[in-house]
Design an enzyme around this catalytic site. Structure first.
Site, mmCIF file in Angstrom:
data_model
loop_
_atom_site.group_PDB
_atom_site.id
_atom_site.type_symbol
_atom_site.label_atom_id
_atom_site.label_comp_id
_atom_site.label_asym_id
_atom_site.label_seq_id
_atom_site.Cartn_x
_atom_site.Cartn_y
_atom_site.Cartn_z
ATOM 1 N N ASN A 18 1.830 76.133 -48.619
ATOM 2 C CA ASN A 18 0.708 75.754 -49.484
ATOM 3 C C ASN A 18 0.250 74.375 -49.013
ATOM 4 O OD1 ASN A 18 -1.026 74.981 -51.502
ATOM 5 N ND2 ASN A 18 0.367 75.445 -53.190
ATOM 6 N N ARG A 101 -1.202 80.072 -48.911
ATOM 7 C CA ARG A 101 -2.091 80.043 -50.059
ATOM 8 C C ARG A 101 -3.446 79.531 -49.578
ATOM 9 N NH1 ARG A 101 -2.691 75.715 -54.798
ATOM 10 N NH2 ARG A 101 -4.293 76.844 -55.929
ATOM 11 N N HIS A 190 -6.589 80.573 -59.661
ATOM 12 C CA HIS A 190 -5.232 80.901 -60.149
ATOM 13 C C HIS A 190 -4.981 82.412 -60.079
ATOM 14 C CE1 HIS A 190 -5.208 77.118 -62.943
ATOM 15 N NE2 HIS A 190 -4.554 76.847 -61.819
ATOM 16 N N HIS A 218 -2.803 80.710 -67.922
ATOM 17 C CA HIS A 218 -2.097 79.847 -66.965
ATOM 18 C C HIS A 218 -2.393 78.403 -67.369
ATOM 19 C CE1 HIS A 218 -0.513 78.724 -62.883
ATOM 20 N NE2 HIS A 218 -1.109 77.621 -63.285
ATOM 21 N N ASN A 221 -1.261 71.840 -64.722
ATOM 22 C CA ASN A 221 -2.195 70.718 -64.578
ATOM 23 C C ASN A 221 -3.621 71.233 -64.580
ATOM 24 O OD1 ASN A 221 -0.841 68.225 -64.593
ATOM 25 N ND2 ASN A 221 0.141 68.806 -62.667
ATOM 26 N N GLY A 222 -3.824 72.332 -63.825
ATOM 27 C CA GLY A 222 -5.075 73.086 -63.949
ATOM 28 C C GLY A 222 -4.809 74.224 -64.919
ATOM 29 N N ARG A 251 -9.209 67.279 -66.123
ATOM 30 C CA ARG A 251 -10.540 67.892 -65.950
ATOM 31 C C ARG A 251 -11.145 68.262 -67.297
ATOM 32 N NH1 ARG A 251 -8.727 72.487 -61.782
ATOM 33 N NH2 ARG A 251 -6.956 71.227 -61.136
ATOM 34 N N GLY A 340 3.301 75.226 -66.275
ATOM 35 C CA GLY A 340 4.201 74.224 -66.854
ATOM 36 C C GLY A 340 4.090 74.108 -68.369
ATOM 37 N N ILE A 341 2.855 74.091 -68.895
ATOM 38 C CA ILE A 341 2.669 73.978 -70.343
ATOM 39 C C ILE A 341 2.928 75.328 -71.015
ATOM 40 C CG2 ILE A 341 1.023 73.407 -72.174
ATOM 41 C CD1 ILE A 341 -0.517 71.735 -69.991
ATOM 42 N N GLU A 343 4.773 77.771 -70.080
ATOM 43 C CA GLU A 343 6.180 78.190 -70.055
ATOM 44 C C GLU A 343 7.073 77.309 -70.924
ATOM 45 O OE1 GLU A 343 7.334 78.294 -65.876
ATOM 46 O OE2 GLU A 343 5.433 79.279 -65.428
ATOM 47 N N ASN A 344 6.769 76.000 -70.954
ATOM 48 C CA ASN A 344 7.694 75.052 -71.601
ATOM 49 C C ASN A 344 7.199 74.462 -72.911
ATOM 50 O OD1 ASN A 344 9.528 75.043 -69.262
ATOM 51 N ND2 ASN A 344 7.792 74.070 -68.232
ATOM 52 N N GLU A 394 4.007 82.045 -57.804
ATOM 53 C CA GLU A 394 2.968 82.328 -56.813
ATOM 54 C C GLU A 394 3.561 82.431 -55.408
ATOM 55 O OE1 GLU A 394 1.144 79.077 -58.937
ATOM 56 O OE2 GLU A 394 -0.809 79.852 -58.353
HETATM 57 P P1 ADP Z 1 0.652 72.451 -61.525
HETATM 58 O O1 ADP Z 1 -0.601 73.017 -62.119
HETATM 59 O O2 ADP Z 1 0.449 71.147 -60.821
HETATM 60 O O3 ADP Z 1 1.479 73.462 -60.761
HETATM 61 P P2 ADP Z 1 2.598 72.778 -63.627
HETATM 62 O O4 ADP Z 1 2.295 74.218 -63.813
HETATM 63 O O5 ADP Z 1 3.945 72.414 -63.124
HETATM 64 O O6 ADP Z 1 1.517 72.017 -62.786
HETATM 65 O O7 ADP Z 1 2.374 72.071 -65.055
HETATM 66 C C1 ADP Z 1 2.533 70.692 -65.194
HETATM 67 C C2 ADP Z 1 2.348 70.321 -66.646
HETATM 68 O O8 ADP Z 1 3.280 71.046 -67.449
HETATM 69 C C3 ADP Z 1 2.680 68.864 -66.934
HETATM 70 O O9 ADP Z 1 1.570 68.046 -66.739
HETATM 71 C C4 ADP Z 1 3.084 68.909 -68.380
HETATM 72 O O10 ADP Z 1 1.938 68.631 -69.163
HETATM 73 C C5 ADP Z 1 3.492 70.343 -68.643
HETATM 74 N N1 ADP Z 1 4.903 70.457 -69.058
HETATM 75 C C6 ADP Z 1 6.001 70.493 -68.299
HETATM 76 N N2 ADP Z 1 7.107 70.581 -69.066
HETATM 77 C C7 ADP Z 1 6.678 70.628 -70.349
HETATM 78 C C8 ADP Z 1 7.322 70.725 -71.626
HETATM 79 N N3 ADP Z 1 8.635 70.816 -71.745
HETATM 80 N N4 ADP Z 1 6.543 70.735 -72.724
HETATM 81 C C9 ADP Z 1 5.209 70.663 -72.630
HETATM 82 N N5 ADP Z 1 4.545 70.569 -71.461
HETATM 83 C C10 ADP Z 1 5.267 70.561 -70.353
#
Ligand code: ADP
Length: 416
Positions: A18, A101, A190, A218, A221-222, A251, A340-341, A343-344, A394
């Site tokens: 990537n 990618r 995405h 999804h 960050n994006g 954004r 990231g958001i 999932e977590n 991905e």
């Molecule tokens: P990218 O789009 O760069 O691949 P990710 O999918 O890894 O990014 O997502 C990054 C974002 O995930 C971080 O900016 C953060 O806001 C969010 N994130 C990561 N862990 C957590 C968490 N435990 N709770 C809430 N948000 C989270």
């Protein structure tokens, strides 16, 4: 991670690349079996103080030295992968195929493709629509060709999965000539992630991949949402560029175009506007604090009202798209959260979905906040729709497409 020498999965090694404007992320898989042998990243390419890190066979390797360009970046990647102590392979000839990618494939590309000179020309043709992404993607392809010689190379496009959008979803209400002459339309991004999680959701529901209707979110960050009808993307929130749609880390997402004219009249030039909309807006812009949901939740819990507002606006926008796509789709089996958001962020999922029982969407709070299984269902017994968390992958999707197309010579199945 275990050494996998002599493993039955050791037969074919696939490198996934990537290449961004100043970074290269990579992952080496053994296929079939999807075993992650090594992964790493090289950052700040061209900066004079580049940093690289790799994890292979449980061994960490870190390198800091100037890396002038992507060619030099791939040379370092080769050194790291073949490092006698902390590497993963003895020789680059062990790599059987390479997957890339690529962000923009335009209207001609609706799936992953073996790379030849015609495809390289097509990627170049979309430089003007994806000026930050397609040029480094192509640089990576050319450097990999030079480094790895005559092995199959496959391109997986972010836009490909959304090529099934109907015209009513992808055309903007501009004069038609602007579509015909300047290719202005919704492309969506995405796609590899939306495709991967929708295929996983179909598997988890025990259904065929073309037998599910889903709303996939999804949120990283994006951020983007996709409406998936019978396994195919029929609408998505990102547009001609990845700026449209949801509120993102930095954004804007959806914006009245009139704001652009107003800011122009106030003296903003194109470059400043681009920086404002891409880098200074979103969660960061509203809160004035951070683009990271984790930081904002801590601040909001401590009473910071702008952090709370940023999170509220973010959730509200996702909720609006879910409502819109419930109307677009012909019945919905489930909603998928990834990134990231997605999932977590248990609290963010709660903000997005709370009070939607009247739409058949009912979250089980215990399951929502549990962290035992990364991939799981989080609806309660009363929910009509399923709600999934599915970690995106991905790189695996790219490795799989590369294996299917480049090694087996057939159309990708699981992830396509
Ligand atoms: P990218 O789009 O760069 O691949 P990710 O999918 O890894 O990014 O997502 C990054 C974002 O995930 C971080 O900016 C953060 O806001 C969010 N994130 C990561 N862990 C957590 C968490 N435990 N709770 C809430 N948000 C989270």
């Amino acid at each position: 991670m275990e050494k996998i020498e002599n493993s039955e999965f050791d037969a074919v090694k696939i490198l996934v690349l990537n290449c961004g404007s100043s970074s290269i992320k990579y992952r080496l898989y053994a296929m079939p079996g999807n075993l992650d042998i090594a992964h790493g990243q090289i950052e700040r390419i061209g900066d004079g103080d580049s940093q690289a890190s790799q994890l292979a066979n449980g061994q960490e390797l870190a390198v800091r030295r100037p890396i002038s360009d992507h060619q030099a970046g791939l040379e370092l990647l080769a050194e790291m992968l073949t490092d006698p102590e902390q590497g993963a392979i003895k020789n680059l000839t062990e790599i059987s195929a390479c997957g890339h990618r690529v962000v923009h494939g335009g209207e001609a590309i609706s799936g992953s493709v073996l790379i030849d000179t015609d495809l390289e020309a097509l990627i170049e043709d979309y430089f003007d629509l994806a000026p930050l992404h397609n040029p480094p993607n192509l640089m990576g392809i050319r450097a990999a060709k030079q480094m790895l010689g005559d092995i199959p190379q496959v391109a997986c496009f972010d836009t490909a999965f959304h090529q099934s959008l109907p015209k009513k979803a992808y055309l903007y209400a501009l004069p038609y000539d602007l579509y015909a002459d300047l290719r202005i339309r919704r492309y969506g991004f995405h796609g590899t992630s939306h495709r991967y999680v929708s295929r996983r959701a179909a598997i988890l529901m025990g259904k065929g991949k073309y037998n599910v209707n889903l709303i996939t979110c999804h949120l990283g960050n994006g951020c983007s949402v996709a409406a998936i009808q019978a396994g195919k993307s029929v609408d998505t929130s990102m547009g001609m560029t990845p700026l449209e749609g949801l509120v993102m880390g930095t954004r804007t997402g959806d914006l009245d175009p009139g704001i652009t004219f107003y800011l122009c009249r106030k003296g903003y030039a194109e470059k400043e506007l681009s920086r404002l909309f891409n880098k200074k807006s979103g969660l960061l812009g509203i809160s004035g604090l951070s683009n990271d949901v984790r930081d904002l939740e801590i601040k909001a819990n401590n009473g910071d009202s702008r952090a709370e507002l940023a999170l509220e606006i973010f959730a509200y926008r996702v909720r609006k798209f879910i409502g819109a796509y419930l109307a677009v789709l012909d019945g919905v089996d489930g909603i998928v959260f990834t990134g990231g958001i997605g999932e977590n962020g248990g609290r963010m999922r709660e903000r997005i979905l709370s009070g939607l029982q009247h739409l058949g969407i009912d979250l089980d709070q215990k399951k929502n906040y549990s962290t035992t299984e990364p991939e799981r269902e989080i609806q309660n017994g009363k929910s009509i729709l399923k709600i999934f968390i599915i970690p995106t992958n991905e790189e695996f999707a790219i490795a799989n497409d590369t294996y299917q197309l480049g090694i087996l010579g057939r159309k990708p199945t699981l992830t396509n």
